[in-house]
Design a protein around this motif. Sequence first.
Motif, PDB file in Angstrom:
ATOM      1  N   ASP A 179       0.826  -1.204   0.000  1.00 45.43           N
ATOM      2  CA  ASP A 179       0.000   0.000   0.000  1.00 45.43           C
ATOM      3  C   ASP A 179       0.859   1.252   0.000  1.00 45.43           C
ATOM      4  OD1 ASP A 179      -2.719   1.295   0.371  1.00 45.43           O
ATOM      5  OD2 ASP A 179      -1.670   2.047   2.141  1.00 45.43           O
ATOM      6  N   LYS A 180       1.942   1.236   0.790  1.00 39.48           N
ATOM      7  CA  LYS A 180       2.857   2.376   0.814  1.00 39.48           C
ATOM      8  C   LYS A 180       3.502   2.597  -0.543  1.00 39.48           C
ATOM      9  CE  LYS A 180       7.009   4.134   3.116  1.00 39.48           C
ATOM     10  NZ  LYS A 180       8.057   3.838   4.122  1.00 39.48           N
ATOM     11  N   ALA A 181       3.900   1.499  -1.185  1.00 35.83           N
ATOM     12  CA  ALA A 181       4.521   1.615  -2.505  1.00 35.83           C
ATOM     13  C   ALA A 181       3.541   2.177  -3.526  1.00 35.83           C
ATOM     14  CB  ALA A 181       5.030   0.249  -2.948  1.00 35.83           C
ATOM     15  N   ARG A 182       2.289   1.755  -3.456  1.00 37.78           N
ATOM     16  CA  ARG A 182       1.287   2.282  -4.386  1.00 37.78           C
ATOM     17  C   ARG A 182       1.062   3.769  -4.186  1.00 37.78           C
ATOM     18  NH1 ARG A 182      -1.427  -2.707  -3.275  1.00 37.78           N
ATOM     19  NH2 ARG A 182      -2.723  -1.661  -1.710  1.00 37.78           N
ATOM     20  N   ARG A 183       1.060   4.207  -2.927  1.00 39.00           N
ATOM     21  CA  ARG A 183       0.824   5.630  -2.668  1.00 39.00           C
ATOM     22  C   ARG A 183       2.029   6.472  -3.072  1.00 39.00           C
ATOM     23  NH1 ARG A 183      -3.764   6.520  -0.035  1.00 39.00           N
ATOM     24  NH2 ARG A 183      -4.829   4.718   0.888  1.00 39.00           N
ATOM     25  N   GLU A 184       3.218   5.956  -2.847  1.00 43.04           N
ATOM     26  CA  GLU A 184       4.400   6.696  -3.295  1.00 43.04           C
ATOM     27  C   GLU A 184       4.436   6.800  -4.812  1.00 43.04           C
ATOM     28  OE1 GLU A 184       7.662   4.585  -1.610  1.00 43.04           O
ATOM     29  OE2 GLU A 184       7.438   5.505   0.391  1.00 43.04           O
ATOM     30  N   ARG A 185       4.007   5.732  -5.485  1.00 46.31           N
ATOM     31  CA  ARG A 185       3.957   5.785  -6.945  1.00 46.31           C
ATOM     32  C   ARG A 185       2.910   6.788  -7.412  1.00 46.31           C
ATOM     33  NH1 ARG A 185       1.348   3.428 -11.289  1.00 46.31           N
ATOM     34  NH2 ARG A 185       2.696   3.063 -13.107  1.00 46.31           N
ATOM     35  N   ALA A 186       1.766   6.849  -6.715  1.00 44.28           N
ATOM     36  CA  ALA A 186       0.735   7.824  -7.074  1.00 44.28           C
ATOM     37  C   ALA A 186       1.257   9.252  -6.927  1.00 44.28           C
ATOM     38  CB  ALA A 186      -0.512   7.609  -6.212  1.00 44.28           C
ATOM     39  N   PHE A 240      -2.760  20.731  -6.642  1.00 43.18           N
ATOM     40  CA  PHE A 240      -1.876  19.585  -6.883  1.00 43.18           C
ATOM     41  C   PHE A 240      -2.531  18.254  -6.534  1.00 43.18           C
ATOM     42  CE2 PHE A 240       1.327  16.661  -5.123  1.00 43.18           C
ATOM     43  CZ  PHE A 240       2.090  16.450  -6.268  1.00 43.18           C
ATOM     44  N   ASP A 241      -3.352  18.222  -5.483  1.00 45.90           N
ATOM     45  CA  ASP A 241      -3.947  16.954  -5.049  1.00 45.90           C
ATOM     46  C   ASP A 241      -4.849  16.343  -6.118  1.00 45.90           C
ATOM     47  OD1 ASP A 241      -2.667  17.113  -2.618  1.00 45.90           O
ATOM     48  OD2 ASP A 241      -4.297  18.249  -1.687  1.00 45.90           O
ATOM     49  N   ALA A 242      -5.388  17.177  -7.025  1.00 40.86           N
ATOM     50  CA  ALA A 242      -6.266  16.651  -8.071  1.00 40.86           C
ATOM     51  C   ALA A 242      -5.504  15.831  -9.100  1.00 40.86           C
ATOM     52  CB  ALA A 242      -6.997  17.790  -8.754  1.00 40.86           C
ATOM     53  N   LEU A 243      -4.186  15.979  -9.132  1.00 40.80           N
ATOM     54  CA  LEU A 243      -3.377  15.239 -10.104  1.00 40.80           C
ATOM     55  C   LEU A 243      -2.953  13.870  -9.581  1.00 40.80           C
ATOM     56  CD1 LEU A 243      -1.040  18.114 -11.373  1.00 40.80           C
ATOM     57  CD2 LEU A 243      -3.144  17.274 -12.413  1.00 40.80           C
ATOM     58  N   VAL A 244      -3.231  13.584  -8.304  1.00 38.56           N
ATOM     59  CA  VAL A 244      -2.847  12.293  -7.735  1.00 38.56           C
ATOM     60  C   VAL A 244      -3.827  11.230  -8.215  1.00 38.56           C
ATOM     61  CG1 VAL A 244      -2.431  11.002  -5.618  1.00 38.56           C
ATOM     62  CG2 VAL A 244      -1.913  13.443  -5.708  1.00 38.56           C
ATOM     63  N   PRO A 245      -3.354  10.197  -8.901  1.00 43.41           N
ATOM     64  CA  PRO A 245      -4.278   9.175  -9.410  1.00 43.41           C
ATOM     65  C   PRO A 245      -4.739   8.243  -8.308  1.00 43.41           C
ATOM     66  CG  PRO A 245      -2.032   8.558  -9.920  1.00 43.41           C
ATOM     67  CD  PRO A 245      -1.964   9.921  -9.259  1.00 43.41           C
ATOM     68  N   SER A 246      -5.690   7.396  -8.638  1.00 43.27           N
ATOM     69  CA  SER A 246      -6.160   6.380  -7.708  1.00 43.27           C
ATOM     70  C   SER A 246      -5.029   5.409  -7.409  1.00 43.27           C
ATOM     71  CB  SER A 246      -7.358   5.634  -8.290  1.00 43.27           C
ATOM     72  OG  SER A 246      -7.690   4.520  -7.483  1.00 43.27           O
ATOM     73  N   THR A 247      -4.993   4.914  -6.174  1.00 47.32           N
ATOM     74  CA  THR A 247      -3.922   4.003  -5.771  1.00 47.32           C
ATOM     75  C   THR A 247      -4.220   2.557  -6.133  1.00 47.32           C
ATOM     76  OG1 THR A 247      -4.942   3.827  -3.582  1.00 47.32           O
ATOM     77  CG2 THR A 247      -3.211   5.474  -3.874  1.00 47.32           C
ATOM     78  N   ARG A 248      -5.302   2.307  -6.849  1.00 49.12           N
ATOM     79  CA  ARG A 248      -5.594   0.942  -7.277  1.00 49.12           C
ATOM     80  C   ARG A 248      -4.509   0.468  -8.227  1.00 49.12           C
ATOM     81  NH1 ARG A 248     -11.496   1.475  -9.618  1.00 49.12           N
ATOM     82  NH2 ARG A 248     -10.480   3.322 -10.466  1.00 49.12           N
ATOM     83  N   GLN A 249      -4.030  -0.723  -8.016  1.00 47.83           N
ATOM     84  CA  GLN A 249      -2.893  -1.258  -8.774  1.00 47.83           C
ATOM     85  C   GLN A 249      -3.381  -2.351  -9.719  1.00 47.83           C
ATOM     86  OE1 GLN A 249       0.236  -0.191  -8.631  1.00 47.83           O
ATOM     87  NE2 GLN A 249       0.985  -1.667 -10.130  1.00 47.83           N
ATOM     88  N   SER A 250      -3.166  -2.182 -10.995  1.00 43.85           N
ATOM     89  CA  SER A 250      -3.529  -3.209 -11.968  1.00 43.85           C
ATOM     90  C   SER A 250      -2.314  -4.064 -12.277  1.00 43.85           C
ATOM     91  CB  SER A 250      -4.041  -2.558 -13.256  1.00 43.85           C
ATOM     92  OG  SER A 250      -3.047  -1.721 -13.821  1.00 43.85           O
ATOM     93  N   GLN A 251      -2.537  -5.338 -12.491  1.00 40.41           N
ATOM     94  CA  GLN A 251      -1.459  -6.259 -12.785  1.00 40.41           C
ATOM     95  C   GLN A 251      -1.091  -6.163 -14.263  1.00 40.41           C
ATOM     96  OE1 GLN A 251       0.176  -7.968 -10.540  1.00 40.41           O
ATOM     97  NE2 GLN A 251      -1.138  -7.166  -8.923  1.00 40.41           N
ATOM     98  N   PRO A 252       0.181  -6.269 -14.597  1.00 42.04           N
ATOM     99  CA  PRO A 252       0.572  -6.224 -16.005  1.00 42.04           C
ATOM    100  C   PRO A 252      -0.034  -7.398 -16.771  1.00 42.04           C
ATOM    101  CG  PRO A 252       2.406  -6.919 -14.629  1.00 42.04           C
ATOM    102  CD  PRO A 252       1.327  -6.464 -13.700  1.00 42.04           C
ATOM    103  N   ARG A 253      -0.469  -7.127 -18.019  1.00 46.33           N
ATOM    104  CA  ARG A 253      -1.118  -8.155 -18.816  1.00 46.33           C
ATOM    105  C   ARG A 253      -0.105  -9.064 -19.496  1.00 46.33           C
ATOM    106  NH1 ARG A 253      -5.030  -4.459 -22.319  1.00 46.33           N
ATOM    107  NH2 ARG A 253      -3.159  -3.159 -22.237  1.00 46.33           N
ATOM    108  N   THR A 254       1.123  -8.595 -19.706  1.00 45.73           N
ATOM    109  CA  THR A 254       2.145  -9.408 -20.357  1.00 45.73           C
ATOM    110  C   THR A 254       2.913 -10.198 -19.310  1.00 45.73           C
ATOM    111  OG1 THR A 254       2.372  -7.720 -22.081  1.00 45.73           O
ATOM    112  CG2 THR A 254       4.128  -9.361 -21.898  1.00 45.73           C
ATOM    113  N   PRO A 255       2.978 -11.511 -19.431  1.00 49.07           N
ATOM    114  CA  PRO A 255       3.721 -12.314 -18.442  1.00 49.07           C
ATOM    115  C   PRO A 255       5.185 -11.909 -18.399  1.00 49.07           C
ATOM    116  CG  PRO A 255       2.344 -13.708 -19.836  1.00 49.07           C
ATOM    117  CD  PRO A 255       2.319 -12.344 -20.441  1.00 49.07           C
ATOM    118  N   PRO A 256       5.799 -11.916 -17.225  1.00 48.89           N
ATOM    119  CA  PRO A 256       7.196 -11.491 -17.127  1.00 48.89           C
ATOM    120  C   PRO A 256       8.146 -12.386 -17.899  1.00 48.89           C
ATOM    121  CG  PRO A 256       6.409 -12.414 -15.043  1.00 48.89           C
ATOM    122  CD  PRO A 256       5.220 -12.228 -15.920  1.00 48.89           C
TER     123      PRO A 256
END
Length: 464
Positions: free
Chosen positions: A8-15, A78-94
């Motif tokens: 969760d912390k990583a998602r918020r820092e990325r946002a 500035f706060d309006a530019l912060v995206p949602s912290t929902r994290q989507s999984q990449p569609r291409t397998p690693p």
Amino acid sequence: MSKADEEDKARRERAQAIALFRYMLIREAADASLTPRQRGALVRKLAAEPHTDPDGRVVRITRWTLDRWIQQWRRHGFDALVPSTRQSQPRTPPEVFELASALKKENPSRSAAQIQRILRAQHGWAPDERTLQRMFVRTGLTALHAPAEPATFGRFEAERPNEMWTGDALHGPRVNGRKTYLFAFIDDHSRAIVGHRWGFAEDTVRLAAALRPALAARGIPRYVYVDNGSAFVDSWLLRACAKLGIKLIHSQPGRPQGRGKIERFFRTVNGEFTVEIAAGDGEVGRQVQDLAEMNRLFAAWVETVYHRRTHSETGFAPLARWLEAAPFAVPSPEDLAEAFRWSEHRTVSKTALVSLHGNRYQVDPGLVGRRVELVFDPFDLTFLRVRHEGHDAGTALPFQINRHSHPKAKPEIPAEAPQPSTGIDYLELIDNQHTDELAAKVNYAALGWNPAEDPSVLDLDIPE
């Protein structure tokens, strides 16, 4: 901290990083002084150019998206530019990406389209060609077959004062056995030193001590150009610049070109100021006692020598050239204080408490279970503002205070040494006085009555 909290912390820092990327992208086009025609030209230019996002990918932003970001920033900041912290999984397998990277390394001349064909022949399916190309750019594989050409640099100078400030840090002499560092900001147009501060650490606190007074006295620049040192890439500096509408620019790693003016100033500092500071006992020069004296002497040198001397490149004295465009708009004390506050995110407990660096605070019970932002002065943890989803949610009331400042907010002046003992034992003095009083005989004459004449007053055995 649990794995879920870390994610969760990583998602918020990325946002937050995405919000800063969006702000830096639209800052120039969102300038209120631009006409619609000028703004349209800038947005079209931004939409036509590739940009590197916080994940290192080369992306293109549509004009509609840029216009939407500008409108959101104007309405809600500035706060309006912060995206949602929902994290989507990449569609291409690693493993597909790993095979594509191996194919590229095996033969750097293979294009993304060719590797796509190989993957499709091998697995019957392959990612989009553009997806592979972005991956190659992000991982640096596109440069495998291209020999590096020597870069050429032209001379640059800002058109007017306060258009761009360049900041950097200089390692200085020792004071009282401790190494010193100078944070300084130079105005690119005039070469005037708009902010400076000597300190005992090369961190964000000492950087703020140089930048905050500069903004309060010299005004707000359009751009601030710095390197990639730890103090200059700290999220605190990004937040401060975003709050004040400053576009923060970092030089490319390994390419210091563009910071030549501040480097040239530092050479002048070493040749004219620090050379006169004695680094130890017995050395020739001024024996500086503390940082206060160091900063006072440096300010005197900057204002009376450097600022008044004609610069060899501009042909003008730095301060006189900077004053040609004065006065400059300065931020209000409230806006400046808000910009230089720090913030951290916490989850409110079931008892409506939040913890911050060993302290606990009471917040609105309606925030139980929610993730909130705590905004505070790093030197005063007794007062915190609470924000939820970008909106003010009141004040966090101190419940248990164990420390009054942030761990990174270390004072310049170390704790005072213990005072020498006076050798006075107060309790022993009282004990001796009490013993002396018990040893003394009772002086009944001083009391004004004689117990021998009136034994009824006290039931005492009076000797014959």
